[in-house]
Design an enzyme around this catalytic site. Structure first.
Site, PDB file in Angstrom:
ATOM      1  N   HIS A   1      -2.353   0.036   4.101  1.00  0.00           N
ATOM      2  CA  HIS A   1      -0.918  -0.157   3.864  1.00  0.00           C
ATOM      3  C   HIS A   1      -0.225   1.151   3.474  1.00  0.00           C
ATOM      4  O   HIS A   1       0.812   1.504   4.041  1.00  0.00           O
ATOM      5  CB  HIS A   1      -0.653  -1.214   2.797  1.00  0.00           C
ATOM      6  CG  HIS A   1       0.766  -1.182   2.338  1.00  0.00           C
ATOM      7  ND1 HIS A   1       1.791  -1.722   3.086  1.00  0.00           N
ATOM      8  CD2 HIS A   1       1.354  -0.567   1.269  1.00  0.00           C
ATOM      9  CE1 HIS A   1       2.944  -1.473   2.488  1.00  0.00           C
ATOM     10  NE2 HIS A   1       2.706  -0.772   1.378  1.00  0.00           N
TER      11      HIS A   1
ATOM     12  N   CYS B   1      -0.305  -6.319   5.279  1.00  0.00           N
ATOM     13  CA  CYS B   1       0.894  -7.088   4.945  1.00  0.00           C
ATOM     14  C   CYS B   1       1.074  -8.305   5.854  1.00  0.00           C
ATOM     15  O   CYS B   1       1.641  -9.316   5.441  1.00  0.00           O
ATOM     16  CB  CYS B   1       2.132  -6.194   5.003  1.00  0.00           C
ATOM     17  SG  CYS B   1       2.146  -4.968   3.677  1.00  0.00           S
TER      18      CYS B   1
ATOM     19  N   CYS C   1       2.049  -3.758   8.814  1.00  0.00           N
ATOM     20  CA  CYS C   1       0.647  -3.346   8.818  1.00  0.00           C
ATOM     21  C   CYS C   1      -0.266  -4.570   8.701  1.00  0.00           C
ATOM     22  O   CYS C   1       0.150  -5.647   8.303  1.00  0.00           O
ATOM     23  CB  CYS C   1       0.367  -2.342   7.700  1.00  0.00           C
ATOM     24  SG  CYS C   1      -0.062  -3.066   6.107  1.00  0.00           S
TER      25      CYS C   1
ATOM     26  N   CYS D   1       6.866  -4.714   6.094  1.00  0.00           N
ATOM     27  CA  CYS D   1       5.824  -3.843   6.658  1.00  0.00           C
ATOM     28  C   CYS D   1       4.965  -4.612   7.652  1.00  0.00           C
ATOM     29  O   CYS D   1       4.439  -5.679   7.343  1.00  0.00           O
ATOM     30  CB  CYS D   1       4.954  -3.296   5.522  1.00  0.00           C
ATOM     31  SG  CYS D   1       3.571  -2.306   6.109  1.00  0.00           S
TER      32      CYS D   1
ATOM     33  N   ASP E   1      -8.014  23.112   5.780  1.00  0.00           N
ATOM     34  CA  ASP E   1      -7.537  24.115   4.841  1.00  0.00           C
ATOM     35  C   ASP E   1      -8.575  25.237   4.794  1.00  0.00           C
ATOM     36  O   ASP E   1      -9.649  25.113   5.376  1.00  0.00           O
ATOM     37  CB  ASP E   1      -7.282  23.500   3.464  1.00  0.00           C
ATOM     38  CG  ASP E   1      -8.553  22.966   2.817  1.00  0.00           C
ATOM     39  OD1 ASP E   1      -9.630  23.083   3.426  1.00  0.00           O
ATOM     40  OD2 ASP E   1      -8.473  22.438   1.703  1.00  0.00           O
TER      41      ASP E   1
ATOM     42  N   ASP F   1       0.696  17.169   4.065  1.00  0.00           N
ATOM     43  CA  ASP F   1      -0.503  16.386   3.799  1.00  0.00           C
ATOM     44  C   ASP F   1      -0.478  16.023   2.331  1.00  0.00           C
ATOM     45  O   ASP F   1       0.113  16.735   1.525  1.00  0.00           O
ATOM     46  CB  ASP F   1      -1.778  17.195   4.076  1.00  0.00           C
ATOM     47  CG  ASP F   1      -2.058  18.194   2.961  1.00  0.00           C
ATOM     48  OD1 ASP F   1      -1.401  19.250   2.956  1.00  0.00           O
ATOM     49  OD2 ASP F   1      -2.887  17.908   2.089  1.00  0.00           O
TER      50      ASP F   1
HETATM   51 ZN   LIG Z   1       1.772  -2.971   4.792  1.00  0.00          ZN
END
Ligand SMILES: [Zn+2]
Length: 340
Positions: A306, A280, A277, A275, A61, A237
Protein backbone atom coordinates in the site's frame (compact mmCIF):
# COMPACT_ATOMS: atom_id res chain seq x y z
CA UNK A 1 12.38 4.67 -6.28
CA UNK A 2 11.54 1.92 -3.84
CA UNK A 3 14.64 1.13 -1.79
CA UNK A 4 16.03 -2.38 -2.13
CA UNK A 5 18.88 -2.19 0.32
CA UNK A 6 20.13 -5.76 0.33
CA UNK A 7 19.06 -6.96 -3.11
CA UNK A 8 15.39 -6.95 -2.18
CA UNK A 9 12.73 -4.38 -1.43
CA UNK A 10 11.78 -5.65 2.01
CA UNK A 11 8.51 -7.63 2.03
CA UNK A 12 8.08 -7.28 -1.77
CA UNK A 13 8.53 -9.88 -4.47
CA UNK A 14 9.89 -8.58 -7.77
CA UNK A 15 6.59 -9.85 -9.16
CA UNK A 16 4.70 -7.39 -6.94
CA UNK A 17 7.04 -4.53 -7.87
CA UNK A 18 6.43 -5.28 -11.54
CA UNK A 19 2.76 -6.14 -11.66
CA UNK A 20 1.05 -4.44 -8.74
CA UNK A 21 3.31 -1.42 -8.42
CA UNK A 22 4.73 -1.06 -11.93
CA UNK A 23 7.95 0.31 -10.43
CA UNK A 24 10.29 1.38 -13.22
CA UNK A 25 13.44 1.54 -11.14
CA UNK A 26 14.60 0.50 -7.70
CA UNK A 27 17.60 1.43 -5.60
CA UNK A 28 20.29 -0.94 -4.35
CA UNK A 29 22.85 -0.12 -1.67
CA UNK A 30 26.44 -0.65 -2.72
CA UNK A 31 27.75 -0.77 0.85
CA UNK A 32 25.41 -3.55 1.94
CA UNK A 33 25.80 -5.67 -1.20
CA UNK A 34 29.58 -5.21 -1.14
CA UNK A 35 29.74 -6.67 2.37
CA UNK A 36 27.04 -9.29 1.92
CA UNK A 37 26.77 -11.43 -0.16
CA UNK A 38 29.92 -9.82 -1.60
CA UNK A 39 30.88 -8.65 -5.00
CA UNK A 40 32.23 -11.92 -6.39
CA UNK A 41 29.04 -13.78 -5.53
CA UNK A 42 26.82 -11.25 -7.28
CA UNK A 43 29.15 -11.01 -10.27
CA UNK A 44 29.44 -14.80 -10.64
CA UNK A 45 25.68 -15.14 -10.55
CA UNK A 46 25.24 -12.70 -13.43
CA UNK A 47 24.98 -9.31 -11.73
CA UNK A 48 22.35 -7.85 -9.45
CA UNK A 49 19.50 -7.88 -11.99
CA UNK A 50 19.82 -11.60 -12.53
CA UNK A 51 20.70 -12.39 -8.91
CA UNK A 52 17.49 -10.78 -7.61
CA UNK A 53 15.46 -11.39 -10.77
CA UNK A 54 14.67 -7.72 -11.41
CA UNK A 55 14.39 -6.94 -15.14
CA UNK A 56 14.05 -3.17 -14.91
CA UNK A 57 16.44 -0.41 -13.93
CA UNK A 58 18.58 -0.35 -10.80
CA UNK A 59 20.25 2.72 -9.34
CA UNK A 60 23.02 2.18 -6.84
CA UNK A 61 24.37 4.63 -4.32
CA UNK A 62 28.14 4.89 -3.98
CA UNK A 63 28.22 3.47 -0.48
CA UNK A 64 29.32 6.83 0.88
CA UNK A 65 26.14 7.62 2.76
CA UNK A 66 26.14 4.28 4.60
CA UNK A 67 29.84 4.49 5.40
CA UNK A 68 29.42 8.00 6.78
CA UNK A 69 26.52 6.76 8.87
CA UNK A 70 28.93 4.38 10.61
CA UNK A 71 30.37 7.24 12.68
CA UNK A 72 32.99 5.51 14.81
CA UNK A 73 33.90 2.87 12.27
CA UNK A 74 35.48 5.03 9.61
CA UNK A 75 38.42 7.21 8.69
CA UNK A 76 38.29 9.70 5.82
CA UNK A 77 41.44 10.50 3.87
CA UNK A 78 41.92 12.16 0.51
CA UNK A 79 42.37 8.71 -0.97
CA UNK A 80 38.96 7.50 0.17
CA UNK A 81 37.21 6.23 3.24
CA UNK A 82 38.50 3.45 5.41
CA UNK A 83 35.79 1.66 7.34
CA UNK A 84 34.98 -1.43 9.31
CA UNK A 85 32.13 -3.70 8.34
CA UNK A 86 29.18 -3.44 10.70
CA UNK A 87 28.78 -7.20 10.21
CA UNK A 88 32.16 -8.62 11.24
CA UNK A 89 34.54 -5.69 11.80
CA UNK A 90 36.67 -6.42 8.69
CA UNK A 91 38.45 -3.35 7.37
CA UNK A 92 37.75 -2.07 3.84
CA UNK A 93 38.69 0.97 1.78
CA UNK A 94 36.26 2.68 -0.60
CA UNK A 95 37.95 4.93 -3.12
CA UNK A 96 36.29 6.94 -5.89
CA UNK A 97 37.56 4.34 -8.35
CA UNK A 98 36.77 1.22 -6.33
CA UNK A 99 33.13 2.18 -5.70
CA UNK A 100 32.67 2.56 -9.47
CA UNK A 101 34.19 -0.90 -9.95
CA UNK A 102 31.81 -2.33 -7.35
CA UNK A 103 28.79 -0.76 -9.04
CA UNK A 104 29.94 -1.96 -12.46
CA UNK A 105 30.26 -5.49 -11.09
CA UNK A 106 26.74 -5.24 -9.67
CA UNK A 107 25.55 -4.21 -13.13
CA UNK A 108 23.93 -1.01 -11.94
CA UNK A 109 22.11 1.04 -14.60
CA UNK A 110 22.68 4.34 -12.82
CA UNK A 111 25.78 4.51 -10.67
CA UNK A 112 26.78 7.35 -8.35
CA UNK A 113 30.23 8.64 -7.48
CA UNK A 114 31.71 8.50 -4.00
CA UNK A 115 30.92 11.64 -2.03
CA UNK A 116 31.39 12.78 1.52
CA UNK A 117 28.10 13.11 3.33
CA UNK A 118 28.43 15.49 6.28
CA UNK A 119 26.34 15.30 9.41
CA UNK A 120 24.14 18.27 10.29
CA UNK A 121 25.02 20.80 11.52
CA UNK A 122 28.52 21.40 10.16
CA UNK A 123 30.65 24.55 10.24
CA UNK A 124 31.20 26.42 7.00
CA UNK A 125 34.90 25.60 7.08
CA UNK A 126 34.28 21.88 7.64
CA UNK A 127 31.69 21.92 4.85
CA UNK A 128 34.07 23.77 2.52
CA UNK A 129 36.86 21.24 3.05
CA UNK A 130 34.41 18.38 2.63
CA UNK A 131 32.90 19.86 -0.55
CA UNK A 132 36.37 20.19 -2.10
CA UNK A 133 37.04 16.54 -1.24
CA UNK A 134 33.73 15.52 -2.79
CA UNK A 135 34.71 17.43 -5.94
CA UNK A 136 38.12 15.71 -6.13
CA UNK A 137 36.49 12.34 -5.63
CA UNK A 138 33.85 13.15 -8.25
CA UNK A 139 36.50 14.00 -10.85
CA UNK A 140 38.47 10.84 -10.03
CA UNK A 141 35.41 8.59 -9.89
CA UNK A 142 33.84 10.00 -13.02
CA UNK A 143 37.13 9.77 -14.93
CA UNK A 144 37.41 6.13 -13.89
CA UNK A 145 33.81 5.55 -14.97
CA UNK A 146 34.54 7.05 -18.42
CA UNK A 147 37.53 4.78 -18.88
CA UNK A 148 35.81 1.63 -17.57
CA UNK A 149 32.16 1.71 -18.58
CA UNK A 150 30.87 0.18 -21.79
CA UNK A 151 28.08 2.61 -22.53
CA UNK A 152 25.49 0.45 -20.76
CA UNK A 153 25.64 2.35 -17.48
CA UNK A 154 24.99 5.96 -16.51
CA UNK A 155 26.81 7.67 -13.68
CA UNK A 156 25.64 10.63 -11.61
CA UNK A 157 27.95 12.90 -9.59
CA UNK A 158 26.53 14.17 -6.31
CA UNK A 159 26.19 17.83 -5.32
CA UNK A 160 27.17 18.39 -1.69
CA UNK A 161 27.81 21.58 0.31
CA UNK A 162 25.94 20.95 3.55
CA UNK A 163 23.40 23.74 4.20
CA UNK A 164 25.52 26.54 2.71
CA UNK A 165 24.16 28.09 -0.50
CA UNK A 166 27.60 29.28 -1.66
CA UNK A 167 29.06 25.78 -1.32
CA UNK A 168 26.06 24.14 -2.98
CA UNK A 169 26.39 26.54 -5.94
CA UNK A 170 30.14 26.07 -6.16
CA UNK A 171 29.83 22.28 -6.06
CA UNK A 172 27.08 22.20 -8.71
CA UNK A 173 28.98 24.53 -11.04
CA UNK A 174 32.18 22.53 -10.76
CA UNK A 175 30.38 19.23 -11.39
CA UNK A 176 28.83 20.60 -14.59
CA UNK A 177 32.20 20.29 -16.30
CA UNK A 178 31.86 16.50 -16.08
CA UNK A 179 28.89 16.71 -18.47
CA UNK A 180 27.24 13.80 -16.70
CA UNK A 181 24.02 12.13 -17.84
CA UNK A 182 22.32 13.23 -14.65
CA UNK A 183 23.05 14.80 -11.29
CA UNK A 184 22.25 13.82 -7.74
CA UNK A 185 21.78 16.19 -4.81
CA UNK A 186 23.05 14.56 -1.64
CA UNK A 187 23.67 15.46 1.96
CA UNK A 188 20.01 16.21 2.66
CA UNK A 189 17.73 14.44 5.16
CA UNK A 190 20.64 14.27 7.59
CA UNK A 191 18.73 15.83 10.47
CA UNK A 192 18.15 19.37 9.19
CA UNK A 193 14.68 20.98 9.24
CA UNK A 194 12.67 19.93 6.21
CA UNK A 195 12.31 23.51 4.99
CA UNK A 196 16.09 23.69 4.76
CA UNK A 197 16.29 20.52 2.62
CA UNK A 198 13.84 22.13 0.22
CA UNK A 199 15.77 25.41 0.26
CA UNK A 200 19.05 23.69 -0.63
CA UNK A 201 17.27 21.84 -3.43
CA UNK A 202 15.79 25.08 -4.74
CA UNK A 203 19.23 26.68 -4.83
CA UNK A 204 20.81 23.73 -6.62
CA UNK A 205 18.34 22.55 -9.26
CA UNK A 206 18.40 25.70 -11.46
CA UNK A 207 22.15 25.20 -11.88
CA UNK A 208 21.78 21.66 -13.24
CA UNK A 209 20.98 20.87 -16.89
CA UNK A 210 17.24 20.95 -17.62
CA UNK A 211 17.45 18.09 -20.08
CA UNK A 212 18.96 15.59 -17.63
CA UNK A 213 17.57 13.89 -14.54
CA UNK A 214 18.03 15.57 -11.18
CA UNK A 215 17.91 13.18 -8.28
CA UNK A 216 17.47 14.20 -4.66
CA UNK A 217 18.72 11.43 -2.41
CA UNK A 218 16.82 10.24 0.63
CA UNK A 219 13.58 12.26 0.58
CA UNK A 220 10.73 12.57 1.55
CA UNK A 221 7.23 12.46 3.07
CA UNK A 222 4.35 11.99 0.58
CA UNK A 223 3.27 15.62 0.83
CA UNK A 224 6.83 16.72 0.09
CA UNK A 225 7.15 14.91 -3.23
CA UNK A 226 5.25 17.61 -5.19
CA UNK A 227 7.35 20.27 -3.45
CA UNK A 228 10.51 18.67 -4.78
CA UNK A 229 9.08 18.16 -8.24
CA UNK A 230 8.00 21.81 -8.26
CA UNK A 231 11.66 22.68 -7.71
CA UNK A 232 12.75 20.70 -10.75
CA UNK A 233 13.47 17.30 -9.21
CA UNK A 234 12.90 14.20 -11.35
CA UNK A 235 13.94 11.36 -9.08
CA UNK A 236 13.84 10.59 -5.38
CA UNK A 237 14.36 7.60 -3.15
CA UNK A 238 13.30 7.04 0.40
CA UNK A 239 12.99 4.20 2.88
CA UNK A 240 9.98 5.89 4.50
CA UNK A 241 7.17 4.11 2.61
CA UNK A 242 8.59 0.65 3.21
CA UNK A 243 10.06 1.15 6.67
CA UNK A 244 7.02 2.96 8.01
CA UNK A 245 4.79 0.29 6.52
CA UNK A 246 6.53 -2.38 8.57
CA UNK A 247 6.09 -0.21 11.66
CA UNK A 248 2.36 0.05 11.07
CA UNK A 249 2.39 3.60 9.74
CA UNK A 250 0.33 3.92 6.57
CA UNK A 251 0.12 6.90 4.23
CA UNK A 252 -3.33 7.63 2.81
CA UNK A 253 -5.04 10.36 0.81
CA UNK A 254 -6.72 11.40 4.08
CA UNK A 255 -3.57 11.47 6.16
CA UNK A 256 -1.74 8.85 8.16
CA UNK A 257 -3.24 5.71 9.61
CA UNK A 258 -1.44 4.23 12.62
CA UNK A 259 -2.90 0.80 12.35
CA UNK A 260 -2.34 -0.38 15.92
CA UNK A 261 -4.75 2.23 17.29
CA UNK A 262 -7.83 0.76 18.92
CA UNK A 263 -10.11 2.92 16.76
CA UNK A 264 -9.46 0.45 13.93
CA UNK A 265 -10.30 -2.69 15.95
CA UNK A 266 -13.64 -3.31 14.24
CA UNK A 267 -13.18 -1.00 11.25
CA UNK A 268 -14.46 -2.71 8.09
CA UNK A 269 -13.12 0.01 5.75
CA UNK A 270 -9.94 -0.34 3.71
CA UNK A 271 -6.85 1.63 4.71
CA UNK A 272 -7.63 4.16 1.99
CA UNK A 273 -10.96 3.88 0.18
CA UNK A 274 -9.64 5.84 -2.81
CA UNK A 275 -6.63 3.51 -3.24
CA UNK A 276 -6.86 0.74 -5.84
CA UNK A 277 -3.95 -1.29 -4.46
CA UNK A 278 -4.36 -4.99 -3.68
CA UNK A 279 -4.32 -4.38 0.08
CA UNK A 280 -7.03 -1.73 -0.06
CA UNK A 281 -9.20 -3.63 -2.52
CA UNK A 282 -9.27 -6.78 -0.41
CA UNK A 283 -8.70 -6.16 3.29
CA UNK A 284 -10.13 -4.10 6.13
CA UNK A 285 -8.31 -1.93 8.62
CA UNK A 286 -9.50 -4.33 11.31
CA UNK A 287 -7.83 -7.27 9.58
CA UNK A 288 -4.57 -5.35 8.99
CA UNK A 289 -4.57 -4.23 12.63
CA UNK A 290 -5.02 -7.85 13.70
CA UNK A 291 -2.10 -8.98 11.49
CA UNK A 292 0.09 -6.18 12.84
CA UNK A 293 -0.64 -6.97 16.48
CA UNK A 294 -0.14 -10.68 15.83
CA UNK A 295 3.24 -9.95 14.24
CA UNK A 296 2.29 -11.66 10.99
CA UNK A 297 4.56 -11.29 7.96
CA UNK A 298 1.48 -10.74 5.81
CA UNK A 299 1.03 -7.39 7.50
CA UNK A 300 4.42 -6.16 6.30
CA UNK A 301 3.65 -7.35 2.80
CA UNK A 302 0.24 -5.67 2.55
CA UNK A 303 1.34 -2.49 4.29
CA UNK A 304 4.45 -2.12 2.12
CA UNK A 305 2.41 -2.76 -0.99
CA UNK A 306 0.00 0.00 0.00
CA UNK A 307 2.60 2.58 1.01
CA UNK A 308 4.71 2.04 -2.11
CA UNK A 309 1.57 2.22 -4.23
CA UNK A 310 0.72 5.54 -2.60
CA UNK A 311 4.17 7.00 -3.32
CA UNK A 312 4.35 5.75 -6.88
CA UNK A 313 0.81 6.89 -7.54
CA UNK A 314 1.62 10.44 -6.43
CA UNK A 315 4.59 10.41 -8.82
CA UNK A 316 2.45 8.96 -11.61
CA UNK A 317 -0.20 11.63 -11.18
CA UNK A 318 2.43 14.34 -11.24
CA UNK A 319 3.94 12.99 -14.47
CA UNK A 320 0.51 12.99 -16.07
CA UNK A 321 -0.22 16.53 -14.88
CA UNK A 322 3.13 17.77 -16.23
CA UNK A 323 2.53 16.16 -19.62
CA UNK A 324 -0.79 17.93 -20.09
CA UNK A 325 0.49 21.23 -18.68
CA UNK A 326 -1.58 21.05 -15.49
CA UNK A 327 1.10 20.71 -12.86
CA UNK A 328 0.47 24.18 -11.35
CA UNK A 329 -3.17 23.21 -10.85
CA UNK A 330 -2.07 19.89 -9.38
CA UNK A 331 0.15 21.73 -6.91
CA UNK A 332 -2.63 24.09 -5.86
CA UNK A 333 -5.03 21.21 -5.37
CA UNK A 334 -2.42 19.23 -3.49
CA UNK A 335 -1.81 22.07 -1.05
CA UNK A 336 -5.50 22.02 -0.26
CA UNK A 337 -5.99 18.30 0.20
CA UNK A 338 -2.82 16.44 0.98
CA UNK A 339 -2.14 16.05 4.65
CA UNK A 340 0.58 14.29 6.54
ZN1 LIG B 1 -3.81 0.86 -0.86
Amino acid sequence: MPVGTQGTVKAMLPRDLLNDLDAKIILGNTYHLFLRPGLETVRNLGGLHKFMNWPRAILTDSGGFQVFSLDTLRKVTDEGVLFRSHLNGDQHLFTPESTIDVQLALGSDIMTVLDECLAYPASHEAARVSTERTLRWARAGYGHYRRSADGQHACFPIVQGSMFPDLRRHCAQELLSLEAQGYAIGGLSVGEPRALSLEMTEITTPLLPVDRPRYVMGVGMPEELPQYVARGVDMMDCVLPSRNARNGYLFTSQGRVIIKQSQYKDDPEPVDETCPCYACRNFSRAYLRHLFLAGEMTFSILATLHNLYRYLDIMRRMREAILVGEFPAFLRAQRGTMVS
